[in-house]
Motif scaffolding. Sequence first.
Motif, PDB file in Angstrom:
ATOM      1  N   SER A 294       0.719  -1.005   0.077  1.00  0.00           N
ATOM      2  CA  SER A 294      -0.157   0.047   0.000  1.00  0.00           C
ATOM      3  C   SER A 294       1.015   1.045   0.100  1.00  0.00           C
ATOM      4  O   SER A 294       1.898   1.270   0.351  1.00  0.00           O
ATOM      5  CB  SER A 294      -1.138   0.310   1.674  1.00  0.00           C
ATOM      6  OG  SER A 294      -2.006   1.035   1.566  1.00  0.00           O
ATOM      7  N   ASP A 295       0.652   2.391  -0.526  1.00  0.00           N
ATOM      8  CA  ASP A 295       1.040   3.362  -0.527  1.00  0.00           C
ATOM      9  C   ASP A 295       0.218   4.185   0.391  1.00  0.00           C
ATOM     10  O   ASP A 295       0.795   5.545  -0.049  1.00  0.00           O
ATOM     11  CB  ASP A 295       0.871   4.064  -2.406  1.00  0.00           C
ATOM     12  CG  ASP A 295      -0.018   4.550  -2.875  1.00  0.00           C
ATOM     13  OD1 ASP A 295      -1.221   3.605  -2.266  1.00  0.00           O
ATOM     14  OD2 ASP A 295      -0.438   5.172  -3.657  1.00  0.00           O
ATOM     15  N   ARG A 360      -6.827  -1.261  -9.571  1.00  0.00           N
ATOM     16  CA  ARG A 360      -6.873  -2.246  -8.484  1.00  0.00           C
ATOM     17  C   ARG A 360      -7.645  -3.212  -7.658  1.00  0.00           C
ATOM     18  O   ARG A 360      -8.753  -3.114  -8.565  1.00  0.00           O
ATOM     19  CB  ARG A 360      -6.702  -0.726  -7.478  1.00  0.00           C
ATOM     20  CG  ARG A 360      -5.671   0.580  -8.090  1.00  0.00           C
ATOM     21  CD  ARG A 360      -5.655   1.752  -6.741  1.00  0.00           C
ATOM     22  NE  ARG A 360      -4.959   2.910  -7.733  1.00  0.00           N
ATOM     23  CZ  ARG A 360      -3.544   3.299  -6.855  1.00  0.00           C
ATOM     24  NH1 ARG A 360      -3.130   1.722  -6.432  1.00  0.00           N
ATOM     25  NH2 ARG A 360      -3.317   3.673  -7.117  1.00  0.00           N
ATOM     26  N   ASP A 412      -7.744   0.369   2.336  1.00  0.00           N
ATOM     27  CA  ASP A 412      -6.044   0.852   1.538  1.00  0.00           C
ATOM     28  C   ASP A 412      -5.022  -0.177   2.932  1.00  0.00           C
ATOM     29  O   ASP A 412      -4.050   0.030   2.248  1.00  0.00           O
ATOM     30  CB  ASP A 412      -6.499   2.050   2.188  1.00  0.00           C
ATOM     31  CG  ASP A 412      -7.153   3.249   0.622  1.00  0.00           C
ATOM     32  OD1 ASP A 412      -7.125   2.293  -0.247  1.00  0.00           O
ATOM     33  OD2 ASP A 412      -6.974   4.208   0.836  1.00  0.00           O
ATOM     34  N   ARG A 417      -4.919  -1.004  -2.165  1.00  0.00           N
ATOM     35  CA  ARG A 417      -4.512   0.048  -3.343  1.00  0.00           C
ATOM     36  C   ARG A 417      -3.259  -0.858  -4.307  1.00  0.00           C
ATOM     37  O   ARG A 417      -3.009  -0.532  -5.191  1.00  0.00           O
ATOM     38  CB  ARG A 417      -3.527   0.568  -2.163  1.00  0.00           C
ATOM     39  CG  ARG A 417      -4.450   1.682  -1.229  1.00  0.00           C
ATOM     40  CD  ARG A 417      -4.570   3.109  -2.616  1.00  0.00           C
ATOM     41  NE  ARG A 417      -3.890   3.693  -2.992  1.00  0.00           N
ATOM     42  CZ  ARG A 417      -4.252   4.359  -4.188  1.00  0.00           C
ATOM     43  NH1 ARG A 417      -5.623   4.939  -4.379  1.00  0.00           N
ATOM     44  NH2 ARG A 417      -3.549   5.268  -4.261  1.00  0.00           N
ATOM     45  N   LEU A 418      -2.503  -2.221  -4.371  1.00  0.00           N
ATOM     46  CA  LEU A 418      -2.046  -3.122  -5.337  1.00  0.00           C
ATOM     47  C   LEU A 418      -2.611  -3.105  -5.937  1.00  0.00           C
ATOM     48  O   LEU A 418      -3.846  -3.341  -6.802  1.00  0.00           O
ATOM     49  CB  LEU A 418      -1.850  -4.574  -4.260  1.00  0.00           C
ATOM     50  CG  LEU A 418      -1.004  -5.333  -5.652  1.00  0.00           C
ATOM     51  CD1 LEU A 418       0.319  -5.192  -5.174  1.00  0.00           C
ATOM     52  CD2 LEU A 418      -1.252  -6.604  -4.572  1.00  0.00           C
ATOM     53  N   ASN A 419      -1.963  -2.701  -7.551  1.00  0.00           N
ATOM     54  CA  ASN A 419      -2.118  -2.703  -8.827  1.00  0.00           C
ATOM     55  C   ASN A 419      -2.060  -4.326  -9.010  1.00  0.00           C
ATOM     56  O   ASN A 419      -0.537  -4.997  -9.294  1.00  0.00           O
ATOM     57  CB  ASN A 419      -0.970  -2.227  -9.360  1.00  0.00           C
ATOM     58  CG  ASN A 419      -1.700  -0.522  -9.359  1.00  0.00           C
ATOM     59  OD1 ASN A 419      -2.675  -0.502  -9.529  1.00  0.00           O
ATOM     60  ND2 ASN A 419      -0.865   0.356  -9.403  1.00  0.00           N
ATOM     61  N   SER A 457       0.175  -9.436  -9.405  1.00  0.00           N
ATOM     62  CA  SER A 457       0.994  -8.460  -9.188  1.00  0.00           C
ATOM     63  C   SER A 457       2.366  -7.982 -10.174  1.00  0.00           C
ATOM     64  O   SER A 457       3.183  -9.611 -10.491  1.00  0.00           O
ATOM     65  CB  SER A 457       0.678  -7.965  -7.805  1.00  0.00           C
ATOM     66  OG  SER A 457       2.127  -8.740  -7.303  1.00  0.00           O
ATOM     67  N   ASP A 518       1.946   0.308  -3.969  1.00  0.00           N
ATOM     68  CA  ASP A 518       1.402  -0.018  -4.575  1.00  0.00           C
ATOM     69  C   ASP A 518       1.548  -0.733  -6.213  1.00  0.00           C
ATOM     70  O   ASP A 518       0.298  -1.422  -6.432  1.00  0.00           O
ATOM     71  CB  ASP A 518      -0.230   0.781  -4.841  1.00  0.00           C
ATOM     72  CG  ASP A 518      -0.162   1.802  -5.877  1.00  0.00           C
ATOM     73  OD1 ASP A 518       1.764   2.082  -4.980  1.00  0.00           O
ATOM     74  OD2 ASP A 518      -0.492   2.373  -6.307  1.00  0.00           O
TER      75      ASP A 518
END
Length: 623
Positions: A294-295, A360, A412, A417-419, A457, A518
């Motif tokens: 997460s960012d 996301r 989050d 948030r992970l792409n 991911s 993320d």
Amino acid sequence: MKKWMMATSTVALIAALAGCNSGSNDDDDDGVAVPPPVTDPVTTPESIALSFQGRYSSNEFGVSAAEIPVYDPENQQIFVVNALNGSVDVLDARDLANPARTGSLTVEDIAAGAVVNSIAYHNGFLAIAIEAASKTDPGFAAIYDATTLQLIDSTQVGALPDMLTFTPGGEYLLVANEGEPSDDYSVDPEGSVSIIALDGGTMGDVRTADFTAYNTQADALRDAGVRIYGPGASVAQDMEPEYITVATDSSTAWVALQENNALAKINIADAQVTDILPLGFKDYGVAGNGIDASDEDSVLNISTWPGVVGIYHPDAIASYNLDGSTYIVTANEGDARAWGEDNDLYWAGDASQGFVEEFRVKHLVHANGFDRRAGDDLPPQLRELGAGALLNPDVFGYCGASAGEPGDCREDDALGRLNITWVDGYRKNSDGSPVMFDTTGTENPTGDRLMYDKLYSYGARSFAIWDENGALVWDSGDQFEQYLASADCFAGSNRDIPCVDYFNTGHDEGDAFDSRSDAKGPEPEGIALGQLGDKTFAFIGLERMGGIMVYDITDPQAPAFEDYFSTREDFELDPETNLAAVGDLGPEGLYFVPAADSPSGEALLVVGNEVSGTTVIYQIDQL
């Protein structure tokens, strides 16, 4: 922070890294490196560290004004790709502290509108990969005299020649023709590798190692883990050769197929692709493979995530020989296909206008489905599959997923948030169509929900070593992120900036703690290998966080961390407006210079930094 978060302990790893680093960094109590003595270049070092020697700056930010460097030992000059100008800058490297630009080599004599993508050097000759004005048209390869900069010969190759290399003996020039599609996928050239016979700097026969023989094997390749998913693409069209490495006997080449998550193995003499080697996926649920996902949680959280995997997606690759066996070393960057992402018609729902696979997790598994993202970032190809998606509660129950509900998994500070790619991971029927579920999580042919059993991911946030048949020998796991988060890591040429304060910061922004977590984390991209005495070392450039990781890979099954060195000098300033003060950003290409070829008699590492537009010379200090 949710109480179920499974933070991975860093103590053991950091202690191990610190033990390795203590032998490779004679730092004083303030973290300032003590200059090492000059050493015999043929002596096998106990350990090594990097020190700053000099820098050339193009004074251009964020426009790829310094990408791929090579070194010419005969004239003691550096050639570096300047993508901003579509040319090659020539630097005088005799004074390592003050490399100076002496000229530029353009390719206008090859084709109108053509630009330089990559370069290679061998025995007085400079080879250049040249992209046509339209990237989907055939490109070119050219050879120049490195002393006079005069064109010797050129030839047409495949679409988008992205990288090229000489075989060790100089018998051939190999060109990776990436063959990217147009933004709307209306034109999708075949990927290939051009194999050009050489007589000195003169080009002879040009043969093509292509993938057409595999067009009938698409299903088998997918089942094996090769990613073939471009809309309407054949296998040959879908393959995108990115980078090449060659065996020391010049008989075999391995080619990174980045988007396909595979290596191609090529018989050079026959110009034949003999195998496509899937690289598999990295399990982020295993201890030692954790990631910060997460960012926006504002904390360090390198955790294991069952059900989440990384797609290796290597960019730069290199190889070395040990006891007659070849080992391939990869920088596992990650790369999503994102075509048409700037086209409003695509986001309005016209699937013929592009193809974007990135999404996301929080948007993928929202209980209200996909349409809440329509017109924003919803890929129309995903919407054609279903109206929404679910997480398998048997896999993701640890973060609260239940039948029909994502629970806290999409928050989050968890996986939200992970792409990830929506292309992989959902449950399929034998014909490849999705198994459908209703909103309660019950399998139902009339339902409109996809079921994700895994989340894929981008990249592996690591470097890895593979055998010549694509079997994984070793992977650095989460060592990069763990070290950058540790109290032992310092950035800046004086090694006085705590890395942890700027963990996973982006390369094109000022202080942005955690901003890349993320996506692909520190994002290893470039790699170079160097032989010092009886040892082989790997130098890996971290594109986003910046800096160079150094490992002793003499034993491919047990590499040892040696050093991390970053000459990003200020993380607080906005680099766009303070370019001269921030140092070096976005290492792209790395080049090892043996001591025997160096102006100083010491081994060097030359790095092109695409974001700061700087070319940097580091000395490899033998300790």
